[in-house]
Write an enzyme that holds these catalytic residues in place. Structure first.
Site, PDB file in Angstrom:
ATOM      1  N   CYS A  75     -45.822 -24.366  25.923  1.00  0.00           N
ATOM      2  CA  CYS A  75     -44.654 -25.341  25.783  1.00  0.00           C
ATOM      3  C   CYS A  75     -43.467 -24.525  26.862  1.00  0.00           C
ATOM      4  O   CYS A  75     -42.964 -23.490  26.318  1.00  0.00           O
ATOM      5  CB  CYS A  75     -43.976 -25.605  24.464  1.00  0.00           C
ATOM      6  SG  CYS A  75     -42.415 -26.405  24.807  1.00  0.00           S
ATOM      7  N   ASN A  77     -40.415 -25.702  28.075  1.00  0.00           N
ATOM      8  CA  ASN A  77     -39.032 -25.577  27.396  1.00  0.00           C
ATOM      9  C   ASN A  77     -38.725 -24.779  26.445  1.00  0.00           C
ATOM     10  O   ASN A  77     -38.066 -23.887  26.105  1.00  0.00           O
ATOM     11  CB  ASN A  77     -38.793 -27.102  27.137  1.00  0.00           C
ATOM     12  CG  ASN A  77     -38.522 -27.743  28.212  1.00  0.00           C
ATOM     13  OD1 ASN A  77     -37.928 -27.623  29.428  1.00  0.00           O
ATOM     14  ND2 ASN A  77     -38.898 -29.198  28.252  1.00  0.00           N
ATOM     15  N   ASN A 166     -51.804 -26.124  28.606  1.00  0.00           N
ATOM     16  CA  ASN A 166     -52.320 -27.178  27.969  1.00  0.00           C
ATOM     17  C   ASN A 166     -52.486 -28.319  28.933  1.00  0.00           C
ATOM     18  O   ASN A 166     -52.034 -28.608  30.130  1.00  0.00           O
ATOM     19  CB  ASN A 166     -50.961 -27.698  27.046  1.00  0.00           C
ATOM     20  CG  ASN A 166     -49.747 -27.848  28.059  1.00  0.00           C
ATOM     21  OD1 ASN A 166     -49.756 -27.438  28.954  1.00  0.00           O
ATOM     22  ND2 ASN A 166     -48.502 -28.280  27.111  1.00  0.00           N
ATOM     23  N   HIS A 168     -52.817 -32.031  30.963  1.00  0.00           N
ATOM     24  CA  HIS A 168     -51.840 -32.988  31.376  1.00  0.00           C
ATOM     25  C   HIS A 168     -52.476 -33.981  32.610  1.00  0.00           C
ATOM     26  O   HIS A 168     -53.157 -33.742  33.220  1.00  0.00           O
ATOM     27  CB  HIS A 168     -50.472 -32.396  32.439  1.00  0.00           C
ATOM     28  CG  HIS A 168     -49.688 -31.742  31.531  1.00  0.00           C
ATOM     29  ND1 HIS A 168     -48.433 -32.216  30.736  1.00  0.00           N
ATOM     30  CD2 HIS A 168     -49.593 -30.271  31.150  1.00  0.00           C
ATOM     31  CE1 HIS A 168     -48.017 -31.379  30.289  1.00  0.00           C
ATOM     32  NE2 HIS A 168     -48.597 -30.019  30.513  1.00  0.00           N
ATOM     33  N   ASN A 199     -51.217 -34.579  27.413  1.00  0.00           N
ATOM     34  CA  ASN A 199     -50.147 -34.889  27.728  1.00  0.00           C
ATOM     35  C   ASN A 199     -49.589 -35.847  28.887  1.00  0.00           C
ATOM     36  O   ASN A 199     -50.480 -35.622  29.676  1.00  0.00           O
ATOM     37  CB  ASN A 199     -49.058 -33.780  27.888  1.00  0.00           C
ATOM     38  CG  ASN A 199     -49.047 -32.749  26.835  1.00  0.00           C
ATOM     39  OD1 ASN A 199     -48.447 -33.019  25.799  1.00  0.00           O
ATOM     40  ND2 ASN A 199     -49.779 -31.740  27.009  1.00  0.00           N
ATOM     41  N   GLU A 217     -45.898 -36.824  24.970  1.00  0.00           N
ATOM     42  CA  GLU A 217     -46.456 -35.646  24.740  1.00  0.00           C
ATOM     43  C   GLU A 217     -47.480 -35.837  23.502  1.00  0.00           C
ATOM     44  O   GLU A 217     -47.190 -36.500  22.647  1.00  0.00           O
ATOM     45  CB  GLU A 217     -45.535 -34.692  24.328  1.00  0.00           C
ATOM     46  CG  GLU A 217     -44.538 -34.055  25.419  1.00  0.00           C
ATOM     47  CD  GLU A 217     -44.064 -32.731  25.014  1.00  0.00           C
ATOM     48  OE1 GLU A 217     -44.483 -31.868  24.677  1.00  0.00           O
ATOM     49  OE2 GLU A 217     -42.637 -32.837  25.250  1.00  0.00           O
ATOM     50  N   ARG A 218     -48.563 -35.366  23.496  1.00  0.00           N
ATOM     51  CA  ARG A 218     -49.585 -35.367  22.497  1.00  0.00           C
ATOM     52  C   ARG A 218     -49.025 -34.729  21.296  1.00  0.00           C
ATOM     53  O   ARG A 218     -48.540 -33.852  21.034  1.00  0.00           O
ATOM     54  CB  ARG A 218     -50.994 -34.613  22.962  1.00  0.00           C
ATOM     55  CG  ARG A 218     -50.794 -32.997  23.037  1.00  0.00           C
ATOM     56  CD  ARG A 218     -52.233 -32.630  23.555  1.00  0.00           C
ATOM     57  NE  ARG A 218     -51.964 -31.204  23.647  1.00  0.00           N
ATOM     58  CZ  ARG A 218     -52.776 -30.177  23.810  1.00  0.00           C
ATOM     59  NH1 ARG A 218     -53.828 -30.495  23.568  1.00  0.00           N
ATOM     60  NH2 ARG A 218     -52.245 -28.904  24.006  1.00  0.00           N
ATOM     61  N   CYS A 226     -40.172 -32.314  29.282  1.00  0.00           N
ATOM     62  CA  CYS A 226     -41.220 -31.260  29.121  1.00  0.00           C
ATOM     63  C   CYS A 226     -41.637 -30.190  29.954  1.00  0.00           C
ATOM     64  O   CYS A 226     -41.638 -30.946  31.117  1.00  0.00           O
ATOM     65  CB  CYS A 226     -42.544 -32.084  28.841  1.00  0.00           C
ATOM     66  SG  CYS A 226     -44.005 -31.429  28.744  1.00  0.00           S
ATOM     67  N   GLY A 227     -41.255 -28.916  29.995  1.00  0.00           N
ATOM     68  CA  GLY A 227     -41.571 -27.854  30.953  1.00  0.00           C
ATOM     69  C   GLY A 227     -42.789 -28.026  31.454  1.00  0.00           C
ATOM     70  O   GLY A 227     -42.855 -27.959  32.661  1.00  0.00           O
ATOM     71  N   GLY A 229     -44.868 -30.280  31.452  1.00  0.00           N
ATOM     72  CA  GLY A 229     -45.006 -31.697  32.266  1.00  0.00           C
ATOM     73  C   GLY A 229     -44.495 -31.713  33.513  1.00  0.00           C
ATOM     74  O   GLY A 229     -45.066 -32.171  34.311  1.00  0.00           O
TER      75      GLY A 229
END
Length: 283
Positions: A75, A77, A166, A168, A199, A217-218, A226-227, A229
């Protein structure tokens, strides 16, 4: 027992942050879901845990849990809030902080102006490693899916796939304000082609150095920012030939600066992190 915590946010993407270096606790998925409740709990998009490192070259271990109680790999952020938290709580005095995550190591730098620069590592572009079950090739800049649950006008979607630790999916839209985030987001998040869910980013390209972005976001739903993202959107935009190496990403919670020189290079994200309040809870 009483457990101390901080409530923080990065551009409106909000977090509950707990120091498990000087405190000890174990939270169940059900307890996390209760704490995430904005009416009956603390309320947050993600829970961040600061733990002792398991590797000698790391300063901390960084763990992230979504509001539904599920643990996730990264994550962006949250990483900035993590850096601000460990400095503010005097857990470390350095400007450069190295943390281990489920997606690998992260390097965090606290600048003199208070902004935090995160070395997000190299984006993952192979579809199978995102993971995404592609029928059109590992390194294609665009993929297509049919979302059977949606009306025909929305069912056929085209997107780029990127992992920042993660997964995207990034869709280009004409206007993020009118994009069908509430319909396409949850349908694509849980599509079986994404075995770990995904995401979903909705990217409006204003020019080669400026985009607007909304992210579903999932396990959370749409967030203010969303950083990872923002990072994935810039990577996907560069892959498609739409963006330059340095891009301002305007999210609903505010702007981030993303820098990526292309394949083989690390990606850097810069932005703020803010403490809202501190508190204690009974477990």
């Amino acid at each position: 027992m009483q457990l101390r915590f901080s409530k923080m946010h990065g551009l409106g993407n909000d977090f509950m942050v707990i120091d498990l270096v000087t405190q000890r606790a174990r939270l169940s998925h059900e307890q996390i879901r209760q704490l995430a409740n904005r009416h009956e709990g603390v309320g947050f998009d993600q829970l961040l845990l600061v733990e002792p490192p398991t590797k000698p070259d790391m300063d901390f271990r960084y763990r992230i849990f979504n509001a539904d109680g599920g643990e996730v790999e990264n994550c962006g952020n949250g990483a900035r809030c993590f850096a601000r938290f460990v400095r503010d709580q005097q857990l470390i005095a350095k400007h450069d902080i190295h943390v281990e995550t489920g997606a690998g190591p992260l390097a965090l730098h606290i600048a003199d102006d208070g902004n935090i620069r995160v070395d997000m590592g190299e984006p993952i572009l192979d579809a199978s490693r995102v993971p995404f079950n592609s029928t059109s090739g590992e390194r294609q800049p665009l993929h297509q899916l049919h979302l059977e649950a949606l009306p025909e006008a929305l069912a056929n979607v085209e997107f780029g796939v990127v992992s920042m630790g993660n997964p995207h999916a990034v869709l280009q839209v004409k206007d993020v304000d009118s994009a069908a985030v509430e319909q396409i987001g949850p349908a694509l998040e849980r599509h079986p082609s994404f075995p770990q869910r995904v995401n979903v980013g909705f990217m409006q390209v204003n020019n080669r150095t400026h985009i607007r972005l909304r992210v579903f976001e999932r396990g959370v739903g749409e967030t203010q920012a969303c950083g990872t993202g923002a990072c994935a959107a810039v990577v996907s935009g560069i892959q498609r030939g739409l963006l330059d190496q340095r891009v301002k990403v305007e999210l609903r919670g505010g702007p981030l600066r993303i820098e990526w020189a292309g394949e083989g290079h690390h990606l850097y994200m810069t932005g703020p992190a803010v403490t809202v309040f501190e508190g204690k809870l009974e477990l």
